[in-house]
Design an enzyme around this catalytic site. Structure first.
Site, PDB file in Angstrom:
ATOM      1  N   GLY A  98     -26.467   3.051 -26.542  1.00 26.16           N
ATOM      2  CA  GLY A  98     -27.379   3.897 -27.285  1.00 26.16           C
ATOM      3  C   GLY A  98     -28.431   4.494 -26.373  1.00 26.16           C
ATOM      4  N   CYS A 139      -1.515  -1.432   7.464  1.00 24.81           N
ATOM      5  CA  CYS A 139      -0.618  -0.275   7.390  1.00 24.81           C
ATOM      6  C   CYS A 139      -0.586   0.500   8.704  1.00 24.81           C
ATOM      7  CB  CYS A 139      -1.048   0.656   6.261  1.00 24.81           C
ATOM      8  SG  CYS A 139      -0.854  -0.066   4.622  1.00 24.81           S
ATOM      9  N   LEU A 152     -28.733   4.246 -22.212  1.00 25.89           N
ATOM     10  CA  LEU A 152     -28.483   5.477 -21.466  1.00 25.89           C
ATOM     11  C   LEU A 152     -29.727   5.878 -20.676  1.00 25.89           C
ATOM     12  CD1 LEU A 152     -26.605   7.541 -24.210  1.00 25.89           C
ATOM     13  CD2 LEU A 152     -25.575   6.494 -22.194  1.00 25.89           C
ATOM     14  N   HIS A 163       0.833  -1.198   0.000  1.00 24.15           N
ATOM     15  CA  HIS A 163       0.000   0.000   0.000  1.00 24.15           C
ATOM     16  C   HIS A 163       0.871   1.252   0.000  1.00 24.15           C
ATOM     17  CE1 HIS A 163      -3.787  -2.216   1.727  1.00 24.15           C
ATOM     18  NE2 HIS A 163      -3.352  -2.716   0.576  1.00 24.15           N
ATOM     19  N   TRP A 173     -17.993  10.285 -38.380  1.00 28.26           N
ATOM     20  CA  TRP A 173     -17.798  10.605 -36.976  1.00 28.26           C
ATOM     21  C   TRP A 173     -18.539  11.889 -36.667  1.00 28.26           C
ATOM     22  CZ3 TRP A 173     -15.713   7.003 -33.983  1.00 28.26           C
ATOM     23  CH2 TRP A 173     -14.856   6.077 -34.540  1.00 28.26           C
ATOM     24  N   GLU A 225       1.348   3.715   2.054  1.00 31.10           N
ATOM     25  CA  GLU A 225       2.140   4.020   3.242  1.00 31.10           C
ATOM     26  C   GLU A 225       3.439   3.205   3.271  1.00 31.10           C
ATOM     27  OE1 GLU A 225      -2.228   3.943   4.672  1.00 31.10           O
ATOM     28  OE2 GLU A 225      -1.024   3.145   3.014  1.00 31.10           O
TER      29      GLU A 225
END
Length: 369
Positions: free
Chosen positions: A297, A86, A301, A49, A174, A51
C-alpha cells in the site's frame, strides 16, 4: 554481423527466468563458417551454464567447435561453483573467438574469465552500448546484488486517474481490468520475490501467486513488525515460500502459530517501529533474491521511494475517478518539482481501457544501474 548473433543469445537468456537465481540468466550462440552450430542458455541454478549447453548442443549435432566464435551475454565464469569454470572449458574446446556483451560483476569473476581466454590466445571482443545495456538490464538483479548488495526493486501499483488505490471504504476490486491484472502477474512471475505490508494482508487477504500466466510463484514477503498476520492468511500457502519479516519484540506466541501454519519468520532491526528496509533487502539478497516486486500500500511504496530503494516502477492506470480514496503515496513532500522522483526511459502501453506506464525511478542527480 555480431549484432545478429548477440541478439539471438540475448533472446535465449530469458528462457531461464525464474529458475536461475542466485545465478544470472545467460544465453550463448556458437557460430562457425557463417552459421549457428550450437546454442543454449542457463536453464536453472546448479545446471550447466549457457556456454556448456551450447557446446553440448553442437556436439549433439556432430559439429566441430574448434575455430568457432562464441557469442555469450555474460563473461564466461572463471571459478568453481556448482559447475566447473566455463572459460577453461572454452579454452580446452579450441574456440578461436569469444564475443561478450558484458563483464561479470561478481568479484569472483569480473574480468578473470576474459583474462583466462586471452592468455590462451583466444580473441575476446567486448560489445558495448546497446548490447551491454540490454545484458545489464536482463540481469539487473544480479548486477544490483553484486554492486550494491541488494536486490533490484520494482514498485507496482494499480490506481485511478486521480491517483487512488482504493475507495474511501477500502474497496479496490477491481480498479483495473483483466488485461492489466494479467500483465501484473507476468511481472510478478519475473521476480524472485514479491513484498507487501501487513495492512495489505489484513485488508485484501491476497495470495500473491502467479495465476493469470504460466510462471513460477515468487517468494512471498510480508512486512509485519507486530506479527499480526493471521495464521490462516492465504498468502502463507502450503509451499514454504512465505517469509514474514518482523521486529525483535514481536510476540513469540504469534511466531509459533505462524510457523506451525507453514510460514517462515525472521526478526530484523526496526527504526521508529518500522522494519529497516535496508536490512530487509540485505536479508533477501542473502537468501539469493535478485529481484523484488513491491506491491504494498501507500506506506510501503512511499517508504521504498523515500529511502531511495526503488529502482523501477510499473503503474497501471484505470480510467476511473475514485474521489476520497487512498492516495498512492503517503508522507512524501518535496519542496520543488525538481526534487521529486520521476520515471526515466518511460514505456507505455494500452491494456484494454487501462494504461500501463513503466520506467526507472530516479531523482535528477541520481546514479542508476
Amino acid at each position: 554481423m555480431h549484432g545478429t548473433y548477440m541478439r539471438r543469445a540475448l533472446s535465449l537468456a530469458p528462457l531461464g527466468m525464474g529458475r536461475t537465481s542466485p545465478n544470472p540468466m545467460v544465453g550463448c550462440v556458437i557460430v562457425k563458417d557463417g552459421r549457428i552450430i550450437g546454442e543454449g542458455w542457463h536453464q536453472k541454478h546448479g545446471s550447466p551454464h549457457a556456454e556448456i549447453e551450447a557446446l553440448n548442443d553442437a556436439k549433439t549435432h556432430s559439429e566441430d567447435v574448434r575455430g568457432s566464435t562464441v557469442y555469450v551475454t555474460l563473461e564466461p565464469c572463471s571459478h568453481y561453483g556448482k559447475t566447473p569454470p566455463c572459460a577453461n572449458r572454452l579454452v580446452s574446446e579450441g574456440v578461436s573467438e569469444v564475443i561478450v556483451a558484458m563483464r561479470d560483476p561478481n568479484p569472483k569473476v569480473n574480468g578473470k574469465g576474459i583474462e583466462i581466454l586471452r592468455e590462451a590466445g583466444i580473441k575476446v571482443t567486448e560489445l558495448h552500448r546497446e548490447f551491454e545495456e540490454a545484458a545489464k538490464f536482463l540481469n539487473r538483479g544480479f548486477v544490483s546484488v553484486h554492486t550494491r548488495g541488494r536486490p533490484f526493486v520494482t514498485l507496482k501499483a494499480a490506481m485511478s486517474l486521480d491517483g487512488r488505490l482504493c475507495l474511501s471504504n477500502g474497496s479496490s476490486k477491481w480498479i483495473t481490468g483483466i488485461l492489466s491484472r494479467t500483465e501484473a502477474h507476468r511481472i510478478r512471475s519475473e521476480n524472485d520475490a514479491v513484498l507487501v505490508g501487513v495492512n495489505t494482508v489484513l485488508r485484501d487477504d491476497p495470495e500473491l501467486t502467479v495465476r493469470h500466466v504460466k510462471g513460477i510463484n515468487p517468494l512471498r514477503v510480508i512486512l509485519d513488525a507486530g506479527l499480526s498476520t493471521p495464521a490462516a492468511a492465504k498468502v502463507i500457502g502450503h509451499d514454504g515460500k512465505c517469509l514474514i519479516l518482523t521486529s525483535e519484540g514481536a510476540p513469540r506466541r504469534n511466531e509459533e502459530a505462524l510457523r506451525a501454519s507453514g510460514a517462515n519468520v525472521s526478526r530484523l532491526p526496526c527504526n521508529d517501529g518500522r522494519i529497516d528496509l535496508h536490512e530487509v533487502l540485505k536479508c533477501l539478497a542473502g537468501m539469493g533474491v535478485l529481484t523484488l516486486m513491491v506491491e504494498g500500500g501507500p506506506a510501503v511504496l512511499s517508504a521504498f521511494i523515500r529511502e531511495g530503494l526503488a529502482d523501477y516502477g510499473a503503474f497501471f492506470i484505470s480510467p476511473r475517478i475514485l474521489g476520497e480514496g487512498q492516495a498512492i503515496t503517503l508522507g512524501l513532500n518535496f519542496p520543488e518539482v525538481r526534487d521529486a522522483f520521476r520515471l526515466e526511459g518511460v514505456r507505455s502501453k494500452i491494456l484494454g481501457d487501462d494504461i500501463m506506464t513503466e520506467g526507472r525511478i530516479i531523482r535528477e542527480c541520481s546514479q542508476d544501474l
